[in-house]
Design a protein around this motif. Structure first.
Motif, PDB file in Angstrom:
ATOM      1  N   GLY A  41       0.785  -1.222   0.000  1.00  0.00           N
ATOM      2  CA  GLY A  41       0.000   0.000   0.000  1.00  0.00           C
ATOM      3  C   GLY A  41       0.816   1.270   0.000  1.00  0.00           C
ATOM      4  O   GLY A  41       0.256   2.374   0.085  1.00  0.00           O
ATOM      5  N   ALA A  42       2.129   1.146  -0.134  1.00  0.00           N
ATOM      6  CA  ALA A  42       2.996   2.338  -0.101  1.00  0.00           C
ATOM      7  C   ALA A  42       2.921   3.151  -1.380  1.00  0.00           C
ATOM      8  O   ALA A  42       3.294   4.324  -1.402  1.00  0.00           O
ATOM      9  N   GLY A  43       2.467   2.527  -2.486  1.00  0.00           N
ATOM     10  CA  GLY A  43       2.415   3.215  -3.772  1.00  0.00           C
ATOM     11  C   GLY A  43       3.424   2.693  -4.773  1.00  0.00           C
ATOM     12  O   GLY A  43       3.617   3.288  -5.832  1.00  0.00           O
ATOM     13  N   LYS A  44       4.043   1.554  -4.475  1.00  0.00           N
ATOM     14  CA  LYS A  44       5.108   1.025  -5.329  1.00  0.00           C
ATOM     15  C   LYS A  44       4.607   0.683  -6.732  1.00  0.00           C
ATOM     16  O   LYS A  44       5.222   1.077  -7.733  1.00  0.00           O
ATOM     17  N   THR A  45       3.508  -0.060  -6.814  1.00  0.00           N
ATOM     18  CA  THR A  45       2.996  -0.459  -8.126  1.00  0.00           C
ATOM     19  C   THR A  45       2.516   0.748  -8.921  1.00  0.00           C
ATOM     20  O   THR A  45       2.732   0.829 -10.141  1.00  0.00           O
ATOM     21  N   THR A  46       1.893   1.694  -8.250  1.00  0.00           N
ATOM     22  CA  THR A  46       1.449   2.910  -8.939  1.00  0.00           C
ATOM     23  C   THR A  46       2.638   3.662  -9.517  1.00  0.00           C
ATOM     24  O   THR A  46       2.594   4.157 -10.654  1.00  0.00           O
ATOM     25  N   LEU A  47       3.727   3.733  -8.754  1.00  0.00           N
ATOM     26  CA  LEU A  47       4.927   4.396  -9.253  1.00  0.00           C
ATOM     27  C   LEU A  47       5.463   3.690 -10.489  1.00  0.00           C
ATOM     28  O   LEU A  47       5.809   4.339 -11.492  1.00  0.00           O
ATOM     29  N   MET A  48       5.530   2.366 -10.459  1.00  0.00           N
ATOM     30  CA  MET A  48       6.053   1.623 -11.608  1.00  0.00           C
ATOM     31  C   MET A  48       5.178   1.808 -12.841  1.00  0.00           C
ATOM     32  O   MET A  48       5.678   2.001 -13.951  1.00  0.00           O
ATOM     33  N   ARG A  49       3.872   1.770 -12.633  1.00  0.00           N
ATOM     34  CA  ARG A  49       2.968   1.947 -13.781  1.00  0.00           C
ATOM     35  C   ARG A  49       3.030   3.363 -14.334  1.00  0.00           C
ATOM     36  O   ARG A  49       2.808   3.575 -15.530  1.00  0.00           O
ATOM     37  N   THR A  50       3.370   4.310 -13.480  1.00  0.00           N
ATOM     38  CA  THR A  50       3.522   5.682 -13.948  1.00  0.00           C
ATOM     39  C   THR A  50       4.831   5.838 -14.719  1.00  0.00           C
ATOM     40  O   THR A  50       4.883   6.517 -15.756  1.00  0.00           O
ATOM     41  N   LEU A  51       5.884   5.186 -14.260  1.00  0.00           N
ATOM     42  CA  LEU A  51       7.166   5.244 -14.959  1.00  0.00           C
ATOM     43  C   LEU A  51       7.062   4.678 -16.368  1.00  0.00           C
ATOM     44  O   LEU A  51       7.667   5.205 -17.306  1.00  0.00           O
ATOM     45  N   ILE A  52       6.294   3.602 -16.539  1.00  0.00           N
ATOM     46  CA  ILE A  52       6.207   2.942 -17.838  1.00  0.00           C
ATOM     47  C   ILE A  52       5.148   3.569 -18.732  1.00  0.00           C
ATOM     48  O   ILE A  52       5.007   3.212 -19.907  1.00  0.00           O
ATOM     49  N   GLY A  53       4.359   4.518 -18.188  1.00  0.00           N
ATOM     50  CA  GLY A  53       3.372   5.226 -19.001  1.00  0.00           C
ATOM     51  C   GLY A  53       1.985   4.629 -18.995  1.00  0.00           C
ATOM     52  O   GLY A  53       1.115   5.095 -19.741  1.00  0.00           O
ATOM     53  N   LEU A  54       1.741   3.612 -18.153  1.00  0.00           N
ATOM     54  CA  LEU A  54       0.400   3.033 -18.067  1.00  0.00           C
ATOM     55  C   LEU A  54      -0.548   3.954 -17.313  1.00  0.00           C
ATOM     56  O   LEU A  54      -1.771   3.903 -17.506  1.00  0.00           O
ATOM     57  N   LEU A  55      -0.007   4.793 -16.439  1.00  0.00           N
ATOM     58  CA  LEU A  55      -0.776   5.800 -15.716  1.00  0.00           C
ATOM     59  C   LEU A  55      -0.135   7.157 -15.955  1.00  0.00           C
ATOM     60  O   LEU A  55       1.088   7.259 -16.105  1.00  0.00           O
ATOM     61  N   LYS A  56      -0.963   8.192 -15.969  1.00  0.00           N
ATOM     62  CA  LYS A  56      -0.454   9.557 -16.126  1.00  0.00           C
ATOM     63  C   LYS A  56      -0.552  10.282 -14.784  1.00  0.00           C
ATOM     64  O   LYS A  56      -1.576  10.178 -14.100  1.00  0.00           O
ATOM     65  N   PRO A  57       0.488  11.019 -14.402  1.00  0.00           N
ATOM     66  CA  PRO A  57       0.426  11.762 -13.138  1.00  0.00           C
ATOM     67  C   PRO A  57      -0.693  12.802 -13.150  1.00  0.00           C
ATOM     68  O   PRO A  57      -0.960  13.419 -14.188  1.00  0.00           O
ATOM     69  N   ASP A  58      -1.323  12.985 -12.004  1.00  0.00           N
ATOM     70  CA  ASP A  58      -2.286  14.085 -11.873  1.00  0.00           C
ATOM     71  C   ASP A  58      -1.547  15.413 -11.777  1.00  0.00           C
ATOM     72  O   ASP A  58      -2.025  16.438 -12.259  1.00  0.00           O
ATOM     73  N   GLN A  59      -0.407  15.378 -11.117  1.00  0.00           N
ATOM     74  CA  GLN A  59       0.466  16.542 -11.010  1.00  0.00           C
ATOM     75  C   GLN A  59       1.912  16.064 -11.070  1.00  0.00           C
ATOM     76  O   GLN A  59       2.199  14.898 -10.868  1.00  0.00           O
ATOM     77  N   GLY A  60       2.823  17.008 -11.313  1.00  0.00           N
ATOM     78  CA  GLY A  60       4.235  16.666 -11.368  1.00  0.00           C
ATOM     79  C   GLY A  60       4.634  16.123 -12.731  1.00  0.00           C
ATOM     80  O   GLY A  60       3.842  16.107 -13.674  1.00  0.00           O
ATOM     81  N   GLU A  61       5.872  15.654 -12.816  1.00  0.00           N
ATOM     82  CA  GLU A  61       6.362  15.157 -14.101  1.00  0.00           C
ATOM     83  C   GLU A  61       7.369  14.035 -13.912  1.00  0.00           C
ATOM     84  O   GLU A  61       7.986  13.897 -12.850  1.00  0.00           O
ATOM     85  N   ILE A  62       7.505  13.245 -14.957  1.00  0.00           N
ATOM     86  CA  ILE A  62       8.539  12.219 -15.030  1.00  0.00           C
ATOM     87  C   ILE A  62       9.391  12.559 -16.245  1.00  0.00           C
ATOM     88  O   ILE A  62       8.895  12.611 -17.373  1.00  0.00           O
TER      89      ILE A  62
END
Length: 243
Positions: A41-62
């Motif tokens: 529940g720390a956000g690890k999977t969400t971070l990985m999916r954001t890095l690979i482009g499966l999810l888009k950040p609501d704010q901020g940038e990669i």
């Protein structure tokens, strides 16, 4: 092979009612084995999916860089591979059939595929099991097959989401040997884990909790800065302080 780095700046991502990432900042340097360490529940999977482009950040940038120069995501995406945490292979296909499927998916010519196939089967020690179906593989062998499929395209960036979760100790050790080999070849490897003892095996660690990166750096240096003897002690102390 281009040396690709990734910078996460102030990334926020909400999934339903859950603030999965909350102003997360991290730097993933090229050629290192990076461990994203945190409890469930720390956000690890969400971070990985954001890095690979499966999810888009609501704010901020990669932001991405290749050989030290900024590059758009579209330019580096073909050289990135992602191994998700959940089972994603086809139970009725054999090891060999999986490799052939991903050969066609990546459009690899036979001259590239054949030696790569033999190398991957050798380093994962799955040569004798090439005709075995995925559903009949042990947990550790299944993880190795997933890694082979990700590596078939010879990526510059490899994202592994909890690859050692649920496998026996021997398979964990063998998987780590494979990951070390890849990191030694200059590949940027980012892997997540909830196993605190795995943190010290990484070249760089990023401690993630509540969607925020609490600290990052070389493992021993992080522990010294935080005044903790182990990562388990550090997270337990944080949990007590948060109550």
């Amino acid at each position: 092979m281009e040396r690709i780095g990734i910078r996460v700046r102030g990334v926020r991502k909400r999934l339903g009612k859950n603030q999965a990432l909350d102003r997360a900042d991290a730097r993933f340097e090229p050629g290192f084995l990076h461990g994203v360490i945190g409890p469930d529940g720390a956000g690890k999977t969400t971070l990985m999916r954001t890095l690979i482009g499966l999810l888009k950040p609501d704010q901020g940038e990669i932001a991405f860089e290749a050989s030290g120069k900024p590059v758009p995501f579209a330019e580096v995406r073909p050289s990135m591979a992602y191994m998700p945490q959940q089972q994603s292979l086809y139970p009725d296909l054999s090891v060999a059939e999986h490799l052939e499927f991903f050969r066609d998916l990546y459009g690899l010519p036979e001259g590239v595929f054949a030696p790569r196939r033999e190398e991957l089967l050798r380093i994962t020690r799955l040569e004798r099991f090439a005709e075995r179906r995925a559903a009949q593989l042990s947990g550790g062998m299944y993880k190795k097959l997933g890694l082979m499929c990700a590596l078939l395209q010879s990526p510059s960036v490899l994202l592994l989401d909890e690859p050692t979760n649920g496998v026996d100790p021997i398979s964990r050790r063998e998987f780590w040997d494979l990951v070390y080999r890849l990191s030694g070849q200059g590949i940027l490897v980012v892997m997540t884990t909830a196993y605190m003892d795995e943190a010290e095996r990484c070249g760089r660690v990023h401690l993630l909790e509540g969607g925020r990166v609490l600290a990052e750096g070389e493992p021993r240096s992080v522990l010294e800065r935080e005044g903790a003897a182990s990562f388990e002690e550090l997270f337990l102390r944080r949990a007590v302080e948060a109550r």
